[in-house]
Motif scaffolding. Structure first.
Motif, PDB file in Angstrom:
ATOM      1  N   PHE A 123       0.854  -1.189   0.000  1.00 10.01           N
ATOM      2  CA  PHE A 123       0.000   0.000   0.000  1.00 10.01           C
ATOM      3  C   PHE A 123       0.889   1.238   0.000  1.00 10.01           C
ATOM      4  O   PHE A 123       1.995   1.220   0.549  1.00 10.01           O
ATOM      5  CB  PHE A 123      -0.874   0.050   1.253  1.00 10.01           C
ATOM      6  CG  PHE A 123      -1.964  -0.994   1.300  1.00 10.01           C
ATOM      7  CD1 PHE A 123      -2.549  -1.469   0.152  1.00 10.01           C
ATOM      8  CD2 PHE A 123      -2.399  -1.484   2.529  1.00 10.01           C
ATOM      9  CE1 PHE A 123      -3.562  -2.419   0.198  1.00 10.01           C
ATOM     10  CE2 PHE A 123      -3.407  -2.432   2.593  1.00 10.01           C
ATOM     11  CZ  PHE A 123      -3.995  -2.899   1.431  1.00 10.01           C
ATOM     12  N   ALA A 124       0.368   2.334  -0.557  1.00 11.74           N
ATOM     13  CA  ALA A 124       1.041   3.625  -0.437  1.00 11.74           C
ATOM     14  C   ALA A 124       0.842   4.194   0.963  1.00 11.74           C
ATOM     15  O   ALA A 124       1.697   4.909   1.487  1.00 11.74           O
ATOM     16  CB  ALA A 124       0.514   4.594  -1.486  1.00 11.74           C
ATOM     17  N   SER A 125      -0.295   3.855   1.587  1.00 12.28           N
ATOM     18  CA  SER A 125      -0.579   4.272   2.964  1.00 12.28           C
ATOM     19  C   SER A 125      -1.490   3.228   3.598  1.00 12.28           C
ATOM     20  O   SER A 125      -2.225   2.520   2.908  1.00 12.28           O
ATOM     21  CB  SER A 125      -1.253   5.650   2.994  1.00 12.28           C
ATOM     22  OG  SER A 125      -2.544   5.584   2.411  1.00 12.28           O
ATOM     23  N   ALA A 126      -1.462   3.161   4.918  1.00 11.56           N
ATOM     24  CA  ALA A 126      -2.268   2.165   5.636  1.00 11.56           C
ATOM     25  C   ALA A 126      -3.759   2.384   5.406  1.00 11.56           C
ATOM     26  O   ALA A 126      -4.544   1.417   5.459  1.00 11.56           O
ATOM     27  CB  ALA A 126      -1.936   2.214   7.118  1.00 11.56           C
ATOM     28  N   GLU A 127      -4.164   3.622   5.153  1.00 14.08           N
ATOM     29  CA  GLU A 127      -5.581   3.914   4.959  1.00 14.08           C
ATOM     30  C   GLU A 127      -6.165   3.175   3.766  1.00 14.08           C
ATOM     31  O   GLU A 127      -7.380   2.930   3.702  1.00 14.08           O
ATOM     32  CB  GLU A 127      -5.783   5.427   4.768  1.00 14.08           C
ATOM     33  CG  GLU A 127      -5.596   6.249   6.032  1.00 14.08           C
ATOM     34  CD  GLU A 127      -4.137   6.357   6.467  1.00 14.08           C
ATOM     35  OE1 GLU A 127      -3.244   6.176   5.595  1.00 14.08           O
ATOM     36  OE2 GLU A 127      -3.887   6.608   7.654  1.00 14.08           O
ATOM     37  N   GLY A 182      -6.004   0.173   3.060  1.00 16.95           N
ATOM     38  CA  GLY A 182      -6.527  -1.137   3.439  1.00 16.95           C
ATOM     39  C   GLY A 182      -7.822  -1.090   4.207  1.00 16.95           C
ATOM     40  O   GLY A 182      -8.460  -2.135   4.402  1.00 16.95           O
ATOM     41  N   GLY A 183      -8.236   0.105   4.642  1.00 14.69           N
ATOM     42  CA  GLY A 183      -9.468   0.210   5.408  1.00 14.69           C
ATOM     43  C   GLY A 183      -9.366  -0.513   6.743  1.00 14.69           C
ATOM     44  O   GLY A 183      -8.282  -0.875   7.208  1.00 14.69           O
ATOM     45  N   ASP A 184     -10.513  -0.769   7.347  1.00 15.44           N
ATOM     46  CA  ASP A 184     -10.547  -1.409   8.655  1.00 15.44           C
ATOM     47  C   ASP A 184     -10.041  -2.850   8.605  1.00 15.44           C
ATOM     48  O   ASP A 184      -9.482  -3.355   9.575  1.00 15.44           O
ATOM     49  CB  ASP A 184     -11.981  -1.403   9.214  1.00 15.44           C
ATOM     50  CG  ASP A 184     -12.467   0.005   9.536  1.00 15.44           C
ATOM     51  OD1 ASP A 184     -11.610   0.883   9.742  1.00 15.44           O
ATOM     52  OD2 ASP A 184     -13.692   0.222   9.551  1.00 15.44           O
ATOM     53  N   GLU A 185     -10.231  -3.536   7.472  1.00 19.79           N
ATOM     54  CA  GLU A 185      -9.837  -4.937   7.352  1.00 19.79           C
ATOM     55  C   GLU A 185      -8.402  -5.112   6.885  1.00 19.79           C
ATOM     56  O   GLU A 185      -7.863  -6.219   6.932  1.00 19.79           O
ATOM     57  CB  GLU A 185     -10.778  -5.671   6.378  1.00 19.79           C
ATOM     58  CG  GLU A 185     -12.225  -5.718   6.836  1.00 19.79           C
ATOM     59  CD  GLU A 185     -13.112  -6.339   5.787  1.00 19.79           C
ATOM     60  OE1 GLU A 185     -13.109  -5.844   4.627  1.00 19.79           O
ATOM     61  OE2 GLU A 185     -13.786  -7.336   6.096  1.00 19.79           O
ATOM     62  N   GLY A 186      -7.780  -4.037   6.392  1.00 17.52           N
ATOM     63  CA  GLY A 186      -6.418  -4.138   5.889  1.00 17.52           C
ATOM     64  C   GLY A 186      -6.305  -4.910   4.593  1.00 17.52           C
ATOM     65  O   GLY A 186      -5.281  -5.558   4.344  1.00 17.52           O
ATOM     66  N   LEU A 187      -7.350  -4.832   3.749  1.00 17.85           N
ATOM     67  CA  LEU A 187      -7.386  -5.611   2.513  1.00 17.85           C
ATOM     68  C   LEU A 187      -7.355  -4.708   1.286  1.00 17.85           C
ATOM     69  O   LEU A 187      -7.895  -3.595   1.299  1.00 17.85           O
ATOM     70  CB  LEU A 187      -8.655  -6.475   2.464  1.00 17.85           C
ATOM     71  CG  LEU A 187      -8.826  -7.512   3.566  1.00 17.85           C
ATOM     72  CD1 LEU A 187     -10.165  -8.223   3.406  1.00 17.85           C
ATOM     73  CD2 LEU A 187      -7.677  -8.513   3.564  1.00 17.85           C
ATOM     74  N   CYS A 188      -6.736  -5.205   0.223  1.00 14.23           N
ATOM     75  CA  CYS A 188      -6.722  -4.493  -1.048  1.00 14.23           C
ATOM     76  C   CYS A 188      -8.065  -4.691  -1.760  1.00 14.23           C
ATOM     77  O   CYS A 188      -8.849  -5.573  -1.391  1.00 14.23           O
ATOM     78  CB  CYS A 188      -5.573  -4.995  -1.920  1.00 14.23           C
ATOM     79  SG  CYS A 188      -5.785  -6.686  -2.515  1.00 14.23           S
ATOM     80  N   PRO A 189      -8.361  -3.899  -2.800  1.00 19.71           N
ATOM     81  CA  PRO A 189      -9.631  -4.050  -3.516  1.00 19.71           C
ATOM     82  C   PRO A 189      -9.832  -5.459  -4.082  1.00 19.71           C
ATOM     83  O   PRO A 189     -10.949  -5.993  -4.036  1.00 19.71           O
ATOM     84  CB  PRO A 189      -9.532  -3.008  -4.637  1.00 19.71           C
ATOM     85  CG  PRO A 189      -8.598  -1.977  -4.107  1.00 19.71           C
ATOM     86  CD  PRO A 189      -7.602  -2.719  -3.275  1.00 19.71           C
ATOM     87  N   GLY A 190      -8.757  -6.065  -4.602  1.00 20.46           N
ATOM     88  CA  GLY A 190      -8.891  -7.401  -5.178  1.00 20.46           C
ATOM     89  C   GLY A 190      -9.292  -8.449  -4.155  1.00 20.46           C
ATOM     90  O   GLY A 190     -10.136  -9.310  -4.424  1.00 20.46           O
ATOM     91  N   CYS A 191      -8.710  -8.383  -2.958  1.00 16.61           N
ATOM     92  CA  CYS A 191      -9.042  -9.370  -1.929  1.00 16.61           C
ATOM     93  C   CYS A 191     -10.428  -9.132  -1.346  1.00 16.61           C
ATOM     94  O   CYS A 191     -11.066 -10.063  -0.857  1.00 16.61           O
ATOM     95  CB  CYS A 191      -7.984  -9.353  -0.818  1.00 16.61           C
ATOM     96  SG  CYS A 191      -6.408 -10.085  -1.322  1.00 16.61           S
TER      97      CYS A 191
END
Length: 271
Positions: A79-83, A85-94
């Motif tokens: 990630f470029a930043s932790a934000e 990943g959102g609350d789950e820490g997941l990328c859009p694909g996952c």
């Protein structure tokens, strides 16, 4: 595992101290000195002079893009930043298509410097790069290696293996197995058909292309069933191949599948 300023990687397992007999240490050092005298040590990436064979020179080490947090908790894409990943820490694909493997991790970004370390291993018979990449991979996926029962490389189709003469994923798998003290099943997976090159394909096309193209070799099913598998490959792009391998391993009864690769292609959507 830690690195020094010369770009040399060392592996240290907590609670374990490996000691070699003094004579073995002396013989190993004598052999290394003799080899360095006959073939002066060169940087693995740029051929500059270095102190020890297998090191990266300071310049190449500084240009190497090691992946570290923040990253997708599931597939390990940076990630470029932790934000992101959102609350789950997941990328859009996952989020959209959760992979079948438990977690994936990569040592390097697949950028210009990453390609200088991986493509010669993949296409140029540079098997000497595996002992350099393996400690980097082990550091990136230390927790995956610790919980693995057995290591399995992504296979090549038999025709591709015939032309290349070796499977670079298997070479990496054996190097990682030696570092982590884990058994390797180099032929557990096999490709049932040859797939088209995936380099310029979208994630959706990649997934369709590799679907159903892998299976567990019947003679190796007993070594897979109920085991935690660490799948090894050189490069991960969309994760389609890793997911197809995980599907085959889980169908054969594997308890779980993690993925460890030398390099990860960044997701352009994440900057």
């Amino acid at each position: 595992m830690k690195s020094n300023a010369t770009g040399r990687w060392s592996l240290a397992f907590p609670g374990k101290t490996a000691r070699n007999p003094p004579l073995a240490d002396w013989l190993r050092q004598a052999a290394r000195t003799a080899v360095d005298f006959l073939v002066p040590p060169r940087c693995a990436a740029c051929d500059e002079a270095v102190a020890v064979q297998g090191d990266l020179c300071p310049g190449c080490f500084g240009r190497t893009g090691f992946i570290s947090a923040p990253m997708c908790f599931r597939c390990g894409v940076p990630f470029a930043s932790a934000e992101q990943g959102g609350d789950e820490g997941l990328c859009p694909g996952c989020r959209q298509r959760p992979p079948l493997f438990r977690q994936a991790r990569a040592a390097l970004r697949y950028d210009q410097q990453g390609r200088r370390l991986i493509l010669p291993l993949k296409h140029g018979d540079r098997l000497d790069l595996a002992p350099i990449l393996a400690p980097m991979m082990t550091r990136a996926g230390y927790h995956l290696l610790e919980r693995a029962d057995v290591i399995v490389p992504v296979p090549l189709h038999r025709r591709r293996l015939f032309h290349r003469k070796y499977n670079q994923a298997a070479v990496l798998a054996f190097a990682i197995g030696r570092l982590g003290g884990k058994p390797v099943l180099p032929d557990a997976l096999q490709r049932t058909r040859r797939t088209a090159p995936l380099d310029d394909k979208t994630p959706e096309v990649r997934a369709r292309e590799v679907a159903g193209s892998l299976k567990v070799r019947p003679s190796r099913a007993g070594g897979v069933a109920g085991r935690a598998i660490l799948l090894i490959d050189d490069v991960m792009t969309s994760g389609a191949t890793a997911n197809a391998c995980a599907e085959a391993l889980l169908a054969a009864g594997a308890g779980a599948v993690d993925v460890l690769v030398a390099a990860r292609v960044p997701d352009p959507r994440l900057g």
